[in-house]
Design an enzyme around this catalytic site. Sequence first.
Site, PDB file in Angstrom:
ATOM      1  N   GLU A  34     -12.931  10.589  -0.429  1.00  0.00           N
ATOM      2  CA  GLU A  34     -14.446  10.407  -1.076  1.00  0.00           C
ATOM      3  C   GLU A  34     -14.865   9.258  -0.570  1.00  0.00           C
ATOM      4  OE1 GLU A  34     -15.833  12.428  -2.618  1.00  0.00           O
ATOM      5  OE2 GLU A  34     -17.310  11.318  -3.306  1.00  0.00           O
ATOM      6  N   TYR A  35     -14.161   8.029  -0.387  1.00  0.00           N
ATOM      7  CA  TYR A  35     -14.580   6.850   0.040  1.00  0.00           C
ATOM      8  C   TYR A  35     -15.159   6.960   1.449  1.00  0.00           C
ATOM      9  CZ  TYR A  35     -14.617   1.719   1.215  1.00  0.00           C
ATOM     10  OH  TYR A  35     -15.066   0.639   1.723  1.00  0.00           O
ATOM     11  N   SER A  81     -10.309  -3.644  10.756  1.00  0.00           N
ATOM     12  CA  SER A  81     -10.017  -2.331  10.130  1.00  0.00           C
ATOM     13  C   SER A  81      -9.926  -1.500  11.232  1.00  0.00           C
ATOM     14  CB  SER A  81     -10.990  -1.954   9.311  1.00  0.00           C
ATOM     15  OG  SER A  81     -10.493  -0.756   8.431  1.00  0.00           O
ATOM     16  N   LEU A  82      -9.761  -0.078  10.915  1.00  0.00           N
ATOM     17  CA  LEU A  82      -9.787   0.888  12.182  1.00  0.00           C
ATOM     18  C   LEU A  82     -10.987   1.757  11.664  1.00  0.00           C
ATOM     19  CD1 LEU A  82      -6.126   1.755  12.363  1.00  0.00           C
ATOM     20  CD2 LEU A  82      -7.735   0.338  14.101  1.00  0.00           C
ATOM     21  N   LYS A 115       0.522   5.904  10.544  1.00  0.00           N
ATOM     22  CA  LYS A 115      -0.299   4.792   9.824  1.00  0.00           C
ATOM     23  C   LYS A 115       0.213   4.868   8.575  1.00  0.00           C
ATOM     24  CE  LYS A 115      -5.100   3.658   8.962  1.00  0.00           C
ATOM     25  NZ  LYS A 115      -5.066   3.235   7.383  1.00  0.00           N
ATOM     26  N   GLU A 173       1.999  -3.942   7.545  1.00  0.00           N
ATOM     27  CA  GLU A 173       1.945  -3.159   6.509  1.00  0.00           C
ATOM     28  C   GLU A 173       2.888  -3.234   5.361  1.00  0.00           C
ATOM     29  OE1 GLU A 173      -1.351  -2.006   6.586  1.00  0.00           O
ATOM     30  OE2 GLU A 173      -1.618  -0.524   5.202  1.00  0.00           O
ATOM     31  N   LYS A 315      -6.962  10.805  11.028  1.00  0.00           N
ATOM     32  CA  LYS A 315      -6.918  11.148   9.524  1.00  0.00           C
ATOM     33  C   LYS A 315      -6.724  12.584   9.336  1.00  0.00           C
ATOM     34  CE  LYS A 315      -7.643   7.013   7.150  1.00  0.00           C
ATOM     35  NZ  LYS A 315      -8.333   6.351   6.107  1.00  0.00           N
ATOM     36  N   CYS A 409     -20.389   6.553 -29.221  1.00  0.00           N
ATOM     37  CA  CYS A 409     -18.634   6.623 -29.194  1.00  0.00           C
ATOM     38  C   CYS A 409     -18.433   8.130 -29.644  1.00  0.00           C
ATOM     39  CB  CYS A 409     -18.088   5.725 -29.856  1.00  0.00           C
ATOM     40  SG  CYS A 409     -16.259   6.049 -29.977  1.00  0.00           S
ATOM     41  N   CYS A 427     -16.726   1.366 -26.410  1.00  0.00           N
ATOM     42  CA  CYS A 427     -16.949   1.525 -27.867  1.00  0.00           C
ATOM     43  C   CYS A 427     -16.692   0.194 -28.418  1.00  0.00           C
ATOM     44  CB  CYS A 427     -16.332   2.471 -28.519  1.00  0.00           C
ATOM     45  SG  CYS A 427     -16.278   2.428 -30.282  1.00  0.00           S
TER      46      CYS A 427
HETATM   47  S1  IVH Z   1      -3.267  -1.141  14.110  1.00  0.00           S
HETATM   48  C1  IVH Z   1      -6.266  -4.444  15.412  1.00  0.00           C
HETATM   49  N1  IVH Z   1      -1.388   0.116  13.455  1.00  0.00           N
HETATM   50  O1  IVH Z   1      -4.427   0.400   8.826  1.00  0.00           O
HETATM   51  C2  IVH Z   1      -5.024  -3.970  14.840  1.00  0.00           C
HETATM   52  N2  IVH Z   1      -2.855  -0.526  11.920  1.00  0.00           N
HETATM   53  O2  IVH Z   1      -7.069   1.110   8.297  1.00  0.00           O
HETATM   54  C3  IVH Z   1      -5.692  -2.719  13.888  1.00  0.00           C
HETATM   55  N3  IVH Z   1      -2.202   0.379   9.468  1.00  0.00           N
HETATM   56  O3  IVH Z   1      -5.902  -2.896   8.764  1.00  0.00           O
HETATM   57  C4  IVH Z   1      -4.557  -2.427  12.843  1.00  0.00           C
HETATM   58  N4  IVH Z   1      -0.465   1.344  10.149  1.00  0.00           N
HETATM   59  O4  IVH Z   1      -3.249  -2.451   7.506  1.00  0.00           O
HETATM   60  C5  IVH Z   1      -2.381  -0.365  12.843  1.00  0.00           C
HETATM   61  N5  IVH Z   1       0.606   1.526  12.819  1.00  0.00           N
HETATM   62  C6  IVH Z   1      -0.421   0.868  12.563  1.00  0.00           C
HETATM   63  C7  IVH Z   1      -1.112   0.950  11.165  1.00  0.00           C
HETATM   64  C8  IVH Z   1      -2.049   0.163  10.946  1.00  0.00           C
HETATM   65  C9  IVH Z   1      -1.209   0.966   9.169  1.00  0.00           C
HETATM   66  C10 IVH Z   1      -3.229  -0.302   8.502  1.00  0.00           C
HETATM   67  C11 IVH Z   1      -3.570  -1.522   8.945  1.00  0.00           C
HETATM   68  C12 IVH Z   1      -5.127  -1.460   9.444  1.00  0.00           C
HETATM   69  C13 IVH Z   1      -5.579  -0.389   8.509  1.00  0.00           C
HETATM   70  C14 IVH Z   1      -6.740   0.373   8.931  1.00  0.00           C
END
Ligand code: IVH
Length: 671
Positions: A34-35, A81-82, A115, A173, A315, A409, A427
């Site tokens: 959803e996000y 982030s990715l 991931k 992670e 994903k 309420c 409430c």
């Molecule tokens: S690469 C610049 N590899 O997913 C490097 N991230 O949604 C970017 N994550 O912030 C991250 N497994 O915390 C990478 N095998 C993996 C990962 C991974 C989990 C997390 C990570 C990142 C987030 C992005």
Amino acid sequence: MKGPAARAAQLRRLIERANSAYYVLDKPEMSDAEYDRLFRELQELEAQDPELRTPDSPTQRVGAEPATAFKKHRHLVPMLSLANAFNEAELAEWEDRNARLVPEVRTAGYTLEVKIDGAAVSLTYEKGLFVVGATRGNGLVGEDVTANLRTVIDVPLRLTGKGWPKLMEVRGEVYFSKSRFAQLNREREQAGEPMFANPRNAAAGSLRQLDPKITRSRGLQIFCFHIEAPGQKLPAATQHELLEQLTAWGFPVEQHHTLVPDLPHADTEITRLEKLLPTLDYGADGVVVKVNPITLHAELGTVGNREPRWAIARKFAPEVQITKLKEIRINVGRTGALNPYAVLEPVEIGGVTVTTATLHNFELIKAKDIREGDLVEVTRAGEVIPQVLGPVRKKGMRRARPYQPPERCPVCKSKVEHPQDEVMVYCPNVSCPGRVFESIVHFAAVMDIRGLGPERVKALLDAKLIENVADLYDPKRLNVMRLLALEGFAEKSAQQLLDAIDGSKRQPLSTLLFALGIRHVGAQGAKLLARHFGNMKALAKARAEEISQIRGIGPAIAEAVAGFFVDPQNQKLVKRLDELGLNMDEPITAESKGPLAGQTYVVTGTLPSLSRAKAAELIEAAGGHVADSVSKKTTALVVGADAGSKLEKAKALGIPVIDEAELLRRARAKP
Ligand code: IVH
């Protein structure tokens, strides 16, 4: 909705709220899918009309601002982030975009990695020693959670092998295994503590504990996958080699990574991995596809400060089912929060029959325009609590009128309050039967009163035998005769319940404090308060400033506690509990005699500054024991240089391994 500008503003607000719920409160209020959907909608609106891209738009940053309880840590290199790809076509588009900048990407090869679904951290190593560990925070500045990360068993404190850059940040992670997560939630349920919605939130929450002991008890783990070493040479030319290098230095690396020559091979491999992910003992929310040669990473660069071009998260859609939302109901929690939920036509999701699902709050119901009688999408993706994603609309479908959140309420009819900056509606009536019911159920669970579950609490309230928790202990209100008059009680069961209630009088102050349900006071906070003040009288007299001096107690807790005790109604309740014979003291336990009391340490190798004898002295002075050999009873192994077989044994038994600095920190900690 009036035009794209209004929708963009609404999306910004929803996403910011979700960010805050996720990052700051560790309480997610929407599913990832959803996000992602809302985020993409906002990105698309902004792409169509760049005027809509305000500087504070959530698309312009990575996460939430760091909370204030921890020291800030500025990352050497921002933590990005990715971007996401939800299907093969989107992955192909990603490659096409990259190939326009760097044509070699098509044939350079890709690594595929699982991931991991946890909390992102950055581990800083100086000359092979772990010196700082931080959360991602807003991507530039995170929180310094070094002490907590030291308790994570597989974070290497000292690297093995050779060739590491003098100064580097290793990215990884932290996560919970599914089995540990399930166990943790069982423990919390038994303790009457709120359960974690999913392993990711449990990981983020555990990492941001003010007391490292709590983090340690949680049993977090870590996988590492990336290195930043600005201005230095990496002994790896490709991502694939880098993963091997990380392994050689002692970092845990997820084992299912593979190298493929090109995108068609990646697609095949991703299909295989998608089937594998659910069988793993840790949550995985996709596959990360990375351009293999590291030289190309710099050439490709990043998109804003948000995501690298050389990697993308592929994903998979979580299992979503469609069913009919029969009715929207509201539960009034013990804090007074009105929690809307959906009563559903039963539907099976991931092997579980779902009959109710949370709707989180009224704002979300409105934004998604969820109405009674709608067909709705429901998911349980990795989360414990099923969620309604939104209505499924078909042309010509007749719908009920838009849902109207109640102004009063639903239980006691008091006018509801909506504090500014909060999504929840409350409430305000402390004697609201809904709140009273939930707070007595909570009290009974925490005080461990066997046989006093929600049904019995309801029966006692309905029969007007009790009105508050003190009444439970009052023989004039609750006795065998009166219980026998209720349905479902016989002589024996009535006596058993009274015995259980009587037994709970001896619970320590910390348990009583938690049971009273003071806002923000959980089991751990209650323990800190009880140990510090020793008895209820001293605590009740304390002012917020004094309370907030306690390590591990923040200003919000301090205010709530002080506020609780100035309320005359609460004063009366506590006084009555005292008169009815409840224990108001915290016993002096082994744990409160010194920071290391009840703990056993083994020391091995040469420590940087302490001799073996000095280390032992220090441990004993702090109330701990020193043993010669590692066993299951060992709290932690303290290692110095050239540690030998004891280290192996500790690792084999899963005993935490710490260094001298950590020992010093623990020994000096206030209990
Ligand atoms: S690469 C610049 N590899 O997913 C490097 N991230 O949604 C970017 N994550 O912030 C991250 N497994 O915390 C990478 N095998 C993996 C990962 C991974 C989990 C997390 C990570 C990142 C987030 C992005």
